[in-house]
Design a protein around this motif. Structure first.
Motif, PDB file in Angstrom:
ATOM      1  N   LEU A 114      -4.438   5.387  18.032  1.00 38.39           N
ATOM      2  CA  LEU A 114      -5.742   5.792  18.557  1.00 38.39           C
ATOM      3  C   LEU A 114      -6.418   4.727  19.428  1.00 38.39           C
ATOM      4  N   PRO A 115      -6.354   3.429  19.079  1.00 37.84           N
ATOM      5  CA  PRO A 115      -7.002   2.431  19.947  1.00 37.84           C
ATOM      6  C   PRO A 115      -6.269   2.239  21.281  1.00 37.84           C
ATOM      7  N   GLU A 116      -4.981   2.626  21.341  1.00 31.11           N
ATOM      8  CA  GLU A 116      -4.170   2.375  22.533  1.00 31.11           C
ATOM      9  C   GLU A 116      -4.366   3.425  23.620  1.00 31.11           C
ATOM     10  N   ILE A 117      -5.051   4.498  23.311  1.00 23.91           N
ATOM     11  CA  ILE A 117      -5.275   5.534  24.313  1.00 23.91           C
ATOM     12  C   ILE A 117      -6.767   5.652  24.571  1.00 23.91           C
ATOM     13  N   ASP A 118      -7.107   5.898  25.837  1.00 26.17           N
ATOM     14  CA  ASP A 118      -8.527   5.923  26.208  1.00 26.17           C
ATOM     15  C   ASP A 118      -9.057   7.341  26.368  1.00 26.17           C
ATOM     16  N   SER A 119      -8.381   8.286  25.731  1.00 27.32           N
ATOM     17  CA  SER A 119      -8.803   9.683  25.805  1.00 27.32           C
ATOM     18  C   SER A 119      -8.499  10.345  24.468  1.00 27.32           C
ATOM     19  N   PRO A 120      -9.030  11.517  24.209  1.00 23.23           N
ATOM     20  CA  PRO A 120      -8.676  12.222  22.969  1.00 23.23           C
ATOM     21  C   PRO A 120      -7.178  12.517  22.903  1.00 23.23           C
ATOM     22  N   LEU A 121      -6.674  12.616  21.683  1.00 28.60           N
ATOM     23  CA  LEU A 121      -5.261  12.906  21.441  1.00 28.60           C
ATOM     24  C   LEU A 121      -5.151  14.234  20.702  1.00 28.60           C
ATOM     25  N   LEU A 122      -4.400  15.182  21.272  1.00 32.72           N
ATOM     26  CA  LEU A 122      -4.190  16.477  20.636  1.00 32.72           C
ATOM     27  C   LEU A 122      -2.757  16.562  20.132  1.00 32.72           C
ATOM     28  N   LEU A 123      -2.596  16.715  18.819  1.00 30.08           N
ATOM     29  CA  LEU A 123      -1.282  16.882  18.213  1.00 30.08           C
ATOM     30  C   LEU A 123      -1.055  18.365  17.927  1.00 30.08           C
ATOM     31  N   GLY A 124       0.040  18.915  18.452  1.00 32.59           N
ATOM     32  CA  GLY A 124       0.422  20.288  18.164  1.00 32.59           C
ATOM     33  C   GLY A 124       1.530  20.290  17.131  1.00 32.59           C
ATOM     34  N   LEU A 125       1.214  20.592  15.889  1.00 35.14           N
ATOM     35  CA  LEU A 125       2.177  20.519  14.785  1.00 35.14           C
ATOM     36  C   LEU A 125       2.725  21.923  14.525  1.00 35.14           C
ATOM     37  N   ASP A 126       3.931  22.161  14.996  1.00 29.76           N
ATOM     38  CA  ASP A 126       4.549  23.481  14.908  1.00 29.76           C
ATOM     39  C   ASP A 126       5.505  23.549  13.719  1.00 29.76           C
ATOM     40  N   GLU A 127       5.680  24.770  13.186  1.00 31.75           N
ATOM     41  CA  GLU A 127       6.631  25.018  12.093  1.00 31.75           C
ATOM     42  C   GLU A 127       6.338  24.154  10.862  1.00 31.75           C
ATOM     43  N   TYR A 182       0.838  -1.191   0.000  1.00 30.01           N
ATOM     44  CA  TYR A 182       0.000   0.000   0.000  1.00 30.01           C
ATOM     45  C   TYR A 182       0.878   1.248   0.000  1.00 30.01           C
ATOM     46  N   GLY A 183       0.285   2.359  -0.316  1.00 30.71           N
ATOM     47  CA  GLY A 183       1.029   3.607  -0.326  1.00 30.71           C
ATOM     48  C   GLY A 183       1.345   4.096   1.079  1.00 30.71           C
ATOM     49  N   SER A 184       2.255   5.051   1.170  1.00 30.50           N
ATOM     50  CA  SER A 184       2.699   5.534   2.476  1.00 30.50           C
ATOM     51  C   SER A 184       1.564   6.230   3.242  1.00 30.50           C
ATOM     52  N   LYS A 185       0.651   6.915   2.545  1.00 30.50           N
ATOM     53  CA  LYS A 185      -0.467   7.551   3.247  1.00 30.50           C
ATOM     54  C   LYS A 185      -1.378   6.509   3.875  1.00 30.50           C
ATOM     55  N   ASP A 186      -1.601   5.426   3.169  1.00 25.53           N
ATOM     56  CA  ASP A 186      -2.428   4.353   3.711  1.00 25.53           C
ATOM     57  C   ASP A 186      -1.727   3.689   4.890  1.00 25.53           C
ATOM     58  N   ASN A 187      -0.414   3.472   4.755  1.00 25.39           N
ATOM     59  CA  ASN A 187       0.351   2.893   5.863  1.00 25.39           C
ATOM     60  C   ASN A 187       0.264   3.761   7.113  1.00 25.39           C
ATOM     61  N   CYS A 188       0.406   5.064   6.932  1.00 21.80           N
ATOM     62  CA  CYS A 188       0.347   5.992   8.059  1.00 21.80           C
ATOM     63  C   CYS A 188      -1.040   5.977   8.705  1.00 21.80           C
ATOM     64  N   THR A 189      -2.069   5.977   7.887  1.00 25.76           N
ATOM     65  CA  THR A 189      -3.433   5.953   8.406  1.00 25.76           C
ATOM     66  C   THR A 189      -3.702   4.678   9.195  1.00 25.76           C
ATOM     67  N   VAL A 190      -3.280   3.537   8.665  1.00 25.15           N
ATOM     68  CA  VAL A 190      -3.473   2.255   9.352  1.00 25.15           C
ATOM     69  C   VAL A 190      -2.698   2.224  10.661  1.00 25.15           C
ATOM     70  N   PHE A 191      -1.488   2.814  10.669  1.00 24.99           N
ATOM     71  CA  PHE A 191      -0.688   2.841  11.894  1.00 24.99           C
ATOM     72  C   PHE A 191      -1.430   3.610  12.989  1.00 24.99           C
ATOM     73  N   PHE A 192      -2.065   4.725  12.627  1.00 21.44           N
ATOM     74  CA  PHE A 192      -2.851   5.480  13.603  1.00 21.44           C
ATOM     75  C   PHE A 192      -4.068   4.665  14.049  1.00 21.44           C
ATOM     76  N   GLU A 193      -4.728   4.002  13.094  1.00 19.60           N
ATOM     77  CA  GLU A 193      -5.946   3.254  13.425  1.00 19.60           C
ATOM     78  C   GLU A 193      -5.662   2.005  14.246  1.00 19.60           C
ATOM     79  N   ASP A 194      -4.489   1.371  14.034  1.00 20.13           N
ATOM     80  CA  ASP A 194      -4.185   0.116  14.722  1.00 20.13           C
ATOM     81  C   ASP A 194      -3.302   0.286  15.952  1.00 20.13           C
ATOM     82  N   CYS A 195      -2.403   1.299  15.932  1.00 19.09           N
ATOM     83  CA  CYS A 195      -1.351   1.360  16.953  1.00 19.09           C
ATOM     84  C   CYS A 195      -1.394   2.589  17.847  1.00 19.09           C
TER      85      CYS A 195
END
Length: 646
Positions: free
Chosen positions: A427-440, A412-425
């Motif tokens: 977001l399911p591993e944390i029991d609260s919302p996740l806030l990403l601060g993307l600077d610069e 699969y493409g890298s965008k799909d790999n990245c999305t699956v990594f978030f979905e499998d590894c």
């Protein structure tokens, strides 16, 4: 007798008596003095040091070998008399052939290293830098001293020459030795030098130059700003507390240069710097109350605080930008929220982001601050490298120890790999919302071949949270804060860009009332005319205003003195201005464009990309297609220097 033969004669005499040759700077002083030059002409970058240390010791050496007291003005006569005495004994030719062979033998035994010494022109930094220079040079290596805080007022060379030499020396050096005192820790030139060192290391197989930090009288609780802490992560470090430490430090440096010995380097595992950041954040959080709705209001007056990048969460000098904070604190409570913060550099974007993350923590969220400015250059080679770095950084900061290779496939493409990594590894591993601060995130703009796909992915995740299927509930946990310095100056698909959705926040400069409030917090009872005079030079620029108020509150200068010296090297903004000048030198197209702006009495038209980049640096104001200098400070300083260079 010509100067070359005189120098060889003196060098042989000194070597015969001491076993050491003259170092490069001593030879430079000898030649310049022979030709009647002043110390400023011999070494304009630091004439005070050369006169006080190098010249003084050189004349002592010459007095010893020539048998009579000599000085800079009177050494030639003594030297000629010595040569006549040698000629009278039939030894007319100085015995330099054997010494020449000795030099060749020595160079074979010890590989010459080049050391860049960065220091502030204050004590004990100045004296220690001089001793390090002398010891390194005496050992046969090449040393270069760079005063990070500013140039001598007697410096006759244009600043651009000095900055070009700094850049050249950084490119050539093997080691970058930073004398880091509490004052140096807030220097913009330190940040710029370290950024350049990292850039050079990333582009070379041999990973040179190697950064060394020597901490000068630094308290254990010294808070370094995020940029400095990140650039120094993994560097070799020693502490200097008193002159008793000097011989030990010098010997360790000489051993390192001669034998490639190590000071002992901190682990470069990213997880360790994450732990440090977590400790720092926890320490700061413990200093403030834990309200549910907002960051506590600052005290009306506080001990003056030297601005140094991100404003601490507990600082009394953070100025709220009503109603932005309240809007952001409300927005992050919404599923799948996206906040876009835009402003030129040093306007408080990262400080606002830190407060949004802090507010999210109070609601039980997991938070990850991530600056693209500190990613290695090779991360941006292709989209696959960038997304792998992105996933690894976030999972490490969350202490989720998953092997990314187990979830990354060529199928699969890298965008799909990245999305699956978030979905499998993630977001399911944390029991609260996740806030990403993307600077610069402006850093990604520089790589158009990956920017469209990367920002398109962020937009897709944002939209995913709005669907009604099972996956949307997972993506509702993700909240994004995207921070950038200017408009997007690359073409992005309007349906894939995250820069036209979510909550937009554009930070403006302080107004007169905010500057007056900030002056009161510094204990200054200023009237409207005081505020107007300061703002006539630097507008409402948060960093420049705070820097002025700090020095005035500390009674280091008056408002009149500040205004008079502001656009000069001796002023408090010299460090800030030189950093901008260095960046402009590195990008001639920007320097040329900005030269047109500061030397024109009216607004000028610029190519949109150049205008956006100058705006992101905080150097210009944009009014449609019209561009003008952001402040009178910039017009005066850069108008002189860029017009001279042109």
């Amino acid at each position: 007798m010509d100067v070359k033969k005189a120098l060889e004669f003196v060098d042989d005499l000194i070597y015969t008596k001491t076993g050491k040759h003259l170092n490069d700077l001593e030879r430079q002083v000898f030649i310049g003095s022979w030709q009647g030059q002043t110390y400023e002409e011999i070494y304009p970058f630091n004439p005070e040091y050369v006169e006080k240390y190098v010249g003084y010791k050189l004349w002592q050496k010459l007095s010893s070998v020539l048998g009579e007291k000599v000085s800079k003005k009177k050494f030639r006569g003594a030297l000629e008399r010595a040569i006549e005495r040698v000629s009278a004994t039939k030894n007319t030719d100085p015995p330099h052939e054997d010494k020449k062979r000795t030099r060749e033998d020595e160079s074979k035994e010890v590989k010459i290293k080049r050391v860049f010494i960065s220091y502030r022109s204050q004590e004990p930094d100045f004296n220690l830098a001089g001793q390090l220079y002398e010891a390194i040079s005496a050992a046969g290596h090449k040393a270069f001293m760079a005063n990070m805080a500013g140039f001598s007022p007697q410096d006759r060379n244009p600043d651009t020459d000095w900055l070009s030499q700094i850049d050249l020396e950084l490119q050539q050096c093997d080691y970058f030795l930073l004398l880091l005192s509490p004052q140096a820790a807030v220097s913009e030139m330190v940040i710029e030098e370290l950024r350049r060192v990292k850039e050079l290391r990333d582009s070379r197989r041999e990973s040179k130059p190697i950064a060394l930090q020597l901490r000068i009288d630094c308290p254990p609780n010294l808070q370094l700003n995020h940029d400095l802490r990140t650039y120094l992560h993994g560097t070799r470090q020693r502490e200097w507390v008193s002159p008793n430490d000097t011989p030990i430090i010098i010997q360790e440096i000489l051993n390192l240069l001669a034998n490639n010995e190590d000071w002992g380097i901190a682990s470069t595992e990213e997880s360790e710097i994450d732990i440090v950041e977590t400790i720092n954040e926890t320490s700061v959080q413990s200093q403030i109350p834990n309200p549910k709705s907002q960051i506590p209001s600052p005290l009306p007056v506080a001990e003056p605080e030297l601005p140094s990048g991100q404003v601490r969460l507990d600082s009394a000098f953070y100025v709220e930008r009503f109603p932005y904070e309240a809007q952001c604190y409300k927005a992050i409570l919404q599923p799948g929220a996206l906040i876009r913060i835009k402003a030129p550099r040093q306007m408080g974007k990262t400080s606002l982001m830190a407060r949004i993350l802090s507010q999210a923590k109070e609601h039980g969220y997991r938070t990850v601050p991530l600056s693209f400015q500190h990613a290695d250059t090779n991360v941006f080679n292709n989209l696959n490298e960038l997304l792998r770095w992105f996933c690894v950084k976030i999972s490490r900061k969350l202490r989720l120890h998953r092997q990314i290779d187990d979830y990354w496939t060529d199928t699969y493409g890298s965008k799909d790999n990245c999305t699956v990594f978030f979905e499998d590894c993630i977001l399911p591993e944390i029991d609260s919302p996740l806030l990403l601060g993307l600077d610069e995130v402006d850093r990604v703009f520089q790589y158009p071949h990956i920017a469209d796909d990367f920002f398109g992915l962020l937009r897709a995740w944002y939209e995913e949270a709005g669907y009604s299927d099972s996956d949307s509930a997972l993506w509702e946990k993700l909240r994004l804060v995207v921070v950038h310095s200017t408009e997007v100056y690359i073409p992005l698909n309007v349906n894939q860009s995250p820069f036209n959705v979510g909550l937009p926040i554009e930070l403006s400069e302080f107004n007169q009332q905010q500057v007056k409030d900030l002056a009161m917090r510094h204990g200054l009872n200023w009237q409207a005319n005081h505020i107007e005079r300061l703002m006539s030079i630097v507008g409402g620029h948060p960093y420049l205003v705070r820097l002025a108020l700090y020095h005035i509150a500390q009674q280091q200068l008056t408002l009149d003195e500040l205004i008079e010296s502001a656009p000069t090297e001796a002023g408090i903004y010299g460090d800030h201005l030189r950093r901008h000048l260095w960046n402009l030198q590195e990008h001639p197209d920007l320097a040329s464009a900005f030269s047109k702006v500061v030397t024109s009495s009216i607004s000028v038209d610029l190519e949109s990309v150049l205008a956006f980049k100058l705006h992101s640096l905080g150097l210009v104001q944009l009014h449609g297609n019209e561009v003008k200098p952001r402040f009178e400070l910039y017009r005066q300083y850069f108008g002189d220097r860029l017009s001279i260079k042109g």
